[in-house]
Design a protein around this motif. Structure first.
Motif, PDB file in Angstrom:
ATOM      1  N   ILE A 223       8.205 117.095  76.332  1.00 20.38           N
ATOM      2  CA  ILE A 223       7.182 117.231  75.291  1.00 20.38           C
ATOM      3  C   ILE A 223       7.660 116.612  73.985  1.00 20.38           C
ATOM      4  N   PHE A 224       8.910 116.847  73.626  1.00 22.12           N
ATOM      5  CA  PHE A 224       9.459 116.294  72.386  1.00 22.12           C
ATOM      6  C   PHE A 224       9.395 114.772  72.390  1.00 22.12           C
ATOM      7  N   PHE A 225       9.851 114.139  73.475  1.00 22.32           N
ATOM      8  CA  PHE A 225       9.857 112.678  73.523  1.00 22.32           C
ATOM      9  C   PHE A 225       8.452 112.091  73.593  1.00 22.32           C
TER      10      PHE A 225
ATOM     11  N   ILE B 215       5.826 113.352  72.092  1.00 19.65           N
ATOM     12  CA  ILE B 215       5.237 113.478  70.761  1.00 19.65           C
ATOM     13  C   ILE B 215       5.874 112.498  69.782  1.00 19.65           C
ATOM     14  N   THR B 216       7.185 112.326  69.850  1.00 18.30           N
ATOM     15  CA  THR B 216       7.867 111.490  68.863  1.00 18.30           C
ATOM     16  C   THR B 216       7.837 110.008  69.184  1.00 18.30           C
ATOM     17  N   SER B 217       7.518 109.637  70.403  1.00 19.03           N
ATOM     18  CA  SER B 217       7.468 108.211  70.708  1.00 19.03           C
ATOM     19  C   SER B 217       6.203 107.609  70.128  1.00 19.03           C
TER      20      SER B 217
ATOM     21  N   LEU C 174      10.653 121.049  77.663  1.00 13.93           N
ATOM     22  CA  LEU C 174      10.625 120.934  76.210  1.00 13.93           C
ATOM     23  C   LEU C 174      11.079 119.545  75.749  1.00 13.93           C
ATOM     24  N   LEU C 175      12.101 118.994  76.398  1.00 18.27           N
ATOM     25  CA  LEU C 175      12.538 117.640  76.054  1.00 18.27           C
ATOM     26  C   LEU C 175      11.448 116.613  76.351  1.00 18.27           C
TER      27      LEU C 175
END
Length: 131
Positions: free
Chosen positions: A27-29, A31-33, A24-25
């Protein structure tokens, strides 16, 4: 008389929840990068220690070492820079642009562009490369 305990502590550790968190981390990074913007004009950006990045801005002001200005890879004379930049950013709700200045660019050239941003209340970012 010897009594056996029925409750035994399980010494095993399940890594399933840890891998879920890592996934999950990741995927989060991802998407947000933001993607690094590439330009046709070659300038050597100064180095910075900070790893903070922001979203990619639609407009870019590039300043080469010799003091030539480019807006979105199009050469613009210094005396027309302000009017051209205002024209480019006039339809944006939050006008923002990035300054890409060569590491050997004179400080006064960068300040000139920053003064235009201050005068018109534009948001700006200064592009650097990571060490």
């Amino acid at each position: 008389m010897e009594l056996k305990r029925r409750n035994r502590v399980n010494a095993e550790f399940s890594m399933a929840s840890m891998t879920d968190i890592i996934f999950l981390l990741l995927i989060f990074f991802m998407i947000t990068s933001s993607a690094i913007s590439q330009s046709a004009i070659d300038v050597k950006l100064p180095k910075a220690d900070a790893t903070e990045t922001s979203a990619q801005d639609p407009s870019t002001v590039t300043i080469k070492e010799d003091g030539t200005y480019y807006i979105n890879d199009k050469a613009v004379p210094k005396e027309n820079l302000e009017s051209y930049l205002v024209n480019v950013l006039k339809n944006e709700t939050t006008p923002t642009f990035t300054i890409r200045a060569d590491g050997n660019t004179k400080h006064k050239d960068v300040v000139f562009v920053m003064e235009i941003a201050e005068k018109h209340k534009y948001n700006l970012a200064i592009a650097t490369t990571q060490e």
